[in-house]
Design an enzyme around this catalytic site. Structure first.
Site, short mmCIF file in Angstrom:
data_model
loop_
_atom_site.label_atom_id
_atom_site.label_comp_id
_atom_site.label_asym_id
_atom_site.label_seq_id
_atom_site.Cartn_x
_atom_site.Cartn_y
_atom_site.Cartn_z
N SER A 190 6.66 1.02 6.38
CA SER A 190 6.17 -0.44 6.19
C SER A 190 6.45 -0.74 4.89
CB SER A 190 4.38 -0.22 6.21
OG SER A 190 4.05 -1.55 5.74
N TYR A 199 -1.84 3.20 1.22
CA TYR A 199 -1.01 2.92 2.17
C TYR A 199 0.67 3.10 2.06
CZ TYR A 199 0.87 1.56 6.87
OH TYR A 199 1.88 1.34 8.06
#
Length: 152
Positions: A55, A64
């Site tokens: 991502s 993240y």
């Protein structure tokens, strides 16, 4: 490949526990899986594949995004370190894929940033992974591939 949690935290408010948890799942687990695959691979030369999903999300979810960046580098290192076994390694960034987790507002905002006028589907990502795993994909190695419909 790996996902720990989604948190709304940035540079100043991410907890050490959250940061460590993300790296344990997205970076350390990926490294251990790839390492073990390389140690055990016994297939025909040119048939091995490592494909990670990543991502480019960073702002508003620092742990993240940072852990996915580490996953990218681990996988790209595998492209060089496992090449002698005939194993290729690539990273796929599928962009925004609607798997049911998005609110209607977020879905519309992301569609507006995608030239093709829709979000990705799991099948869109699967098609690229299928190609990379096929004999036709054997020359693609050490790449971070965007499969995101032009999302920007």
């Amino acid at each position: 490949m790996c996902h720990c949690e989604s948190v709304a935290s940035g540079l100043l408010d991410t907890t050490v526990e959250s940061f460590d948890r993300h790296f344990a799942v997205n970076a350390r687990a990926t490294w251990l899986l790839i390492r073990e695959y390389g140690r055990r691979f016994g297939g025909a030369h040119g048939t091995g594949r490592v494909i990670a999903l990543t991502s480019d999300h960073t702002v508003g979810n620092l742990p993240y995004g940072a852990s996915k960046a580490a996953l990218d580098r681990i996988t790209l290192a595998a492209a060089h370190e496992l090449a002698h076994l005939g194993v290729t390694a690539n990273v796929v960034n599928p962009g925004p894929v609607d798997t049911g987790w998005m609110s209607g507002e977020l879905r519309e905002r992301l569609i507006g940033r995608t030239p093709l006028g829709r979000l990705g589907t799991p099948l869109d990502t699967a098609h690229l992974v299928e190609f990379l795993c096929s004999p036709q994909g054997q020359w693609i190695n050490g790449q971070l591939l965007m499969s995101n419909g032009g999302f920007g």
